[in-house]
Design a protein around this motif. Structure first.
Motif, PDB file in Angstrom:
ATOM      1  N   PRO A   1      -7.741  18.859  -5.133  1.00  0.00           N
ATOM      2  CA  PRO A   1      -7.521  18.944  -3.692  1.00  0.00           C
ATOM      3  C   PRO A   1      -8.763  18.526  -2.886  1.00  0.00           C
ATOM      4  CG  PRO A   1      -6.559  20.849  -4.757  1.00  0.00           C
ATOM      5  CD  PRO A   1      -7.319  20.097  -5.822  1.00  0.00           C
ATOM      6  N   GLY A   2      -8.494  17.768  -1.833  1.00  0.00           N
ATOM      7  CA  GLY A   2      -9.554  17.333  -0.929  1.00  0.00           C
ATOM      8  C   GLY A   2     -10.149  15.982  -1.245  1.00  0.00           C
ATOM      9  N   ARG A   3      -9.876  15.448  -2.444  1.00  0.00           N
ATOM     10  CA  ARG A   3     -10.418  14.135  -2.811  1.00  0.00           C
ATOM     11  C   ARG A   3      -9.487  13.030  -2.326  1.00  0.00           C
ATOM     12  NH1 ARG A   3     -15.413  14.597  -6.152  1.00  0.00           N
ATOM     13  NH2 ARG A   3     -15.469  16.826  -6.617  1.00  0.00           N
ATOM     14  N   LEU A   4     -10.052  11.825  -2.229  1.00  0.00           N
ATOM     15  CA  LEU A   4      -9.250  10.672  -1.867  1.00  0.00           C
ATOM     16  C   LEU A   4      -8.134  10.442  -2.881  1.00  0.00           C
ATOM     17  CD1 LEU A   4     -11.969   8.047  -0.836  1.00  0.00           C
ATOM     18  CD2 LEU A   4     -10.507   9.388   0.677  1.00  0.00           C
ATOM     19  N   ALA A   5      -6.996   9.984  -2.385  1.00  0.00           N
ATOM     20  CA  ALA A   5      -5.855   9.693  -3.255  1.00  0.00           C
ATOM     21  C   ALA A   5      -6.011   8.300  -3.857  1.00  0.00           C
ATOM     22  CB  ALA A   5      -4.561   9.810  -2.465  1.00  0.00           C
ATOM     23  N   ASP A   6      -7.037   8.143  -4.684  1.00  0.00           N
ATOM     24  CA  ASP A   6      -7.287   6.913  -5.440  1.00  0.00           C
ATOM     25  C   ASP A   6      -6.836   7.168  -6.881  1.00  0.00           C
ATOM     26  OD1 ASP A   6      -8.491   6.002  -3.150  1.00  0.00           O
ATOM     27  OD2 ASP A   6     -10.519   5.912  -3.978  1.00  0.00           O
ATOM     28  N   PHE A   7      -5.875   6.367  -7.367  1.00  0.00           N
ATOM     29  CA  PHE A   7      -5.308   6.617  -8.687  1.00  0.00           C
ATOM     30  C   PHE A   7      -5.129   5.317  -9.452  1.00  0.00           C
ATOM     31  CE2 PHE A   7      -3.119   9.662  -5.764  1.00  0.00           C
ATOM     32  CZ  PHE A   7      -3.705  10.832  -6.211  1.00  0.00           C
ATOM     33  N   THR A   8      -5.091   5.455 -10.775  1.00  0.00           N
ATOM     34  CA  THR A   8      -4.583   4.391 -11.629  1.00  0.00           C
ATOM     35  C   THR A   8      -3.568   5.005 -12.585  1.00  0.00           C
ATOM     36  OG1 THR A   8      -5.151   2.608 -13.164  1.00  0.00           O
ATOM     37  CG2 THR A   8      -6.474   4.592 -13.309  1.00  0.00           C
ATOM     38  N   LEU A   9      -2.397   4.392 -12.643  1.00  0.00           N
ATOM     39  CA  LEU A   9      -1.309   4.862 -13.495  1.00  0.00           C
ATOM     40  C   LEU A   9      -1.300   4.008 -14.756  1.00  0.00           C
ATOM     41  CD1 LEU A   9       1.145   6.765 -13.766  1.00  0.00           C
ATOM     42  CD2 LEU A   9       2.519   4.975 -12.668  1.00  0.00           C
ATOM     43  N   VAL A  10      -1.422   4.659 -15.905  1.00  0.00           N
ATOM     44  CA  VAL A  10      -1.665   3.962 -17.171  1.00  0.00           C
ATOM     45  C   VAL A  10      -0.563   4.260 -18.177  1.00  0.00           C
ATOM     46  CG1 VAL A  10      -3.251   3.772 -19.132  1.00  0.00           C
ATOM     47  CG2 VAL A  10      -4.163   3.995 -16.806  1.00  0.00           C
TER      48      VAL A  10
ATOM     49  N   ALA B   1       0.847  -1.191   0.000  1.00  0.00           N
ATOM     50  CA  ALA B   1       0.000   0.000   0.000  1.00  0.00           C
ATOM     51  C   ALA B   1       0.879   1.236   0.000  1.00  0.00           C
ATOM     52  CB  ALA B   1      -0.908   0.003   1.217  1.00  0.00           C
ATOM     53  N   PRO B   2       0.433   2.334  -0.601  1.00  0.00           N
ATOM     54  CA  PRO B   2       1.213   3.564  -0.551  1.00  0.00           C
ATOM     55  C   PRO B   2       1.192   4.139   0.864  1.00  0.00           C
ATOM     56  CG  PRO B   2      -0.921   3.979  -1.546  1.00  0.00           C
ATOM     57  CD  PRO B   2      -0.824   2.499  -1.359  1.00  0.00           C
ATOM     58  N   PRO B   3       2.163   4.974   1.203  1.00  0.00           N
ATOM     59  CA  PRO B   3       2.148   5.612   2.522  1.00  0.00           C
ATOM     60  C   PRO B   3       1.022   6.643   2.616  1.00  0.00           C
ATOM     61  CG  PRO B   3       3.912   6.496   1.177  1.00  0.00           C
ATOM     62  CD  PRO B   3       3.323   5.357   0.405  1.00  0.00           C
ATOM     63  N   ASP B   4       0.854   7.198   3.800  1.00  0.00           N
ATOM     64  CA  ASP B   4      -0.194   8.203   3.984  1.00  0.00           C
ATOM     65  C   ASP B   4       0.088   9.463   3.171  1.00  0.00           C
ATOM     66  OD1 ASP B   4      -1.291   6.426   5.772  1.00  0.00           O
ATOM     67  OD2 ASP B   4      -0.639   7.506   7.561  1.00  0.00           O
TER      68      ASP B   4
ATOM     69  N   SER C   1      -6.423   5.102  -1.465  1.00  0.00           N
ATOM     70  CA  SER C   1      -6.224   5.894  -0.257  1.00  0.00           C
ATOM     71  C   SER C   1      -6.562   5.091   0.978  1.00  0.00           C
ATOM     72  CB  SER C   1      -7.105   7.147  -0.312  1.00  0.00           C
ATOM     73  OG  SER C   1      -7.097   7.822   0.939  1.00  0.00           O
ATOM     74  N   ASN C   2      -5.859   5.374   2.068  1.00  0.00           N
ATOM     75  CA  ASN C   2      -6.169   4.725   3.340  1.00  0.00           C
ATOM     76  C   ASN C   2      -7.342   5.383   4.057  1.00  0.00           C
ATOM     77  OD1 ASN C   2      -5.068   7.165   4.111  1.00  0.00           O
ATOM     78  ND2 ASN C   2      -3.465   6.300   5.422  1.00  0.00           N
TER      79      ASN C   2
END
Length: 406
Positions: A378-387, A23-26, A403-404
């Motif tokens: 800004p303010g949204r969950l850090a949910d990403f997909t790298l393509v 998992a990514p860090p905070d 995101s955690n």
């Protein structure tokens, strides 16, 4: 914290302080990424994440924890309608696997497809087709398995699918809804696959489907359709009672109601009066246009976009997207179809890349009532997909980050 201070703090980190496995860090930085925003794709930029939330999109390359190598960074994909968990659990009719194993197995496919939030279809109905059997009891099992599943990779949720002519499904669906935490607004989609309307407006499509699924000849398939029509006449009062019950729940704010396969403006009017928020897989331009006029969101099928047509002979999803009548695409049964549909639409010129990506990110977030995800801002969950979209073929998902915080 501004971007300059973040850069200075990053430079002071001790050498060798890497990410934990799994998992990514905070807090971290993704650099050298072409970021897909709501209205454009940036030049190589840096996304700053603090405590699981997006803090800033800095449109310059900063020293970062992850070098994206100029690849595309999209919000984590959101799938509001997937029935694939049923097939993962029972890949063959006589090979049924444990629910928890099926979820873990399917989750790997979701992460590989860039999906960070998914709604698994739980069918409160009696149905057997193409090796998949549904029952209200099995739907409760699926719900329990999803509720119990813990994951740092994918947010698993439930789409409650209810066949309104089902005489045994309402009691168990009611039990399920009554047992949810107060204030939760679950997704409920009502459906009616009676021939002559909805998905099977052309009865010949259903006859061919029955012949293919059950290996019946035409005469036997036509007899089966006649039996379904007779049963529909018998259960009309059941249908009306169930629709009234769902309407009461929707208007009271207890559920977010979706209507499956609406085919006419009148069907949309009835759906709207029932308190529904979404037309799910409208089968005609007429229905999709009326949904837009009344402020309902609309969901179409990503596999439909890839195939270039509906498997039931209804309106093509790409046509509806081109007309501006689609808010979200759902995988239906194939999670990789979401990203494939995005690039199919963008490469064909039906929609530009940000608009196409919206259909699998911010659009489905709106359908589900999720205000904390679906955009890189800004303010949204850090949910990403790298393509990786650098090759001539289909794009591939290099990594998915959840995101955690949610």
């Amino acid at each position: 914290m501004n971007a300059l201070q973040t850069e200075l703090d990053h430079e002071r980190r001790p050498a060798g302080s890497g990410w934990p496995v799994g998992a990514p860090p905070d807090s971290y930085l993704i650099g050298n990424a072409r970021v897909v925003l709501a209205d454009r794709v940036t030049e190589p930029a840096t996304v700053i994440i603090t405590d699981g939330l997006i803090e800033e999109v800095a449109e310059r390359v900063l020293p970062a924890d992850l070098d994206a190598g100029g690849r595309l960074l999209l919000p984590g994909l959101i799938d509001v309608h997937s029935d694939a968990l049923e097939k993962e659990r029972a890949p063959r009719a006589n090979a049924v696997l444990p629910w928890d194993f099926a979820l873990t197995s399917y989750e790997a496919k979701l992460a590989a497809a860039g999906v960070t939030t998914i709604f698994h279809g739980a069918g409160f109905q009696h149905k057997a087709a193409a090796g998949t059997e549904r029952s209200p009891e099995r739907a409760l099992e699926l719900c329990g398995a999803v509720d119990a599943h813990e994951s740092s990779r994918v947010d698993h949720r439930v789409l409650h699918r209810f066949a309104v002519r089902s005489e045994g499904g309402a009691e168990l669906l009611r039990r399920r809804l009554d047992g949810l935490p107060e204030g939760e607004q679950p997704l409920v989609s009502h459906e009616d696959h009676t021939p002559g309307q909805g998905q099977y407006a052309d009865q010949q499509v259903l006859i061919k489907a029955i012949m293919g699924d059950g290996g019946l000849d035409r005469e036997a398939a036509e007899q089966r359709v006649a039996e379904i029509l007779a049963d529909a006449e018998r259960t009309e009062s059941v249908r009306q009672d169930h629709l009234a019950w769902l309407g009461d729940l929707a208007r009271a704010g207890r559920i977010r109601l979706l209507g499956h396969d609406p085919d006419t403006a009148e069907a949309i009017d009835e759906l709207h009066a029932r308190g529904a928020t979404t037309a799910e897989f409208p089968t005609t331009v007429e229905a999709a246009r009326r949904a837009r006029d009344l402020g309902l969101t609309s969901v179409a099928g990503a596999p439909n976009v890839l195939r270039g047509r509906s498997h039931s002979g209804n309106v093509g999803a790409a046509e509806l997207v081109g007309l501006g009548l689609v808010d979200a695409l759902a995988s239906d049964y194939l999670p990789s179809a979401l990203l494939g549909a995005v690039f199919t639409l963008a490469r064909s010129g039906v929609a530009d890349l940000p608009a196409a990506a919206h259909l699998v990110t911010a659009g489905p977030a709106k359908v589900a009532g999720l205000t904390d995800r679906g955009r890189i801002e800004p303010g949204r969950l850090a949910d990403f997909t790298l393509v990786d979209d650098t090759g001539a073929g289909w794009p591939t998902v290099l990594a998915t980050f959840k995101s955690n915080r949610g």
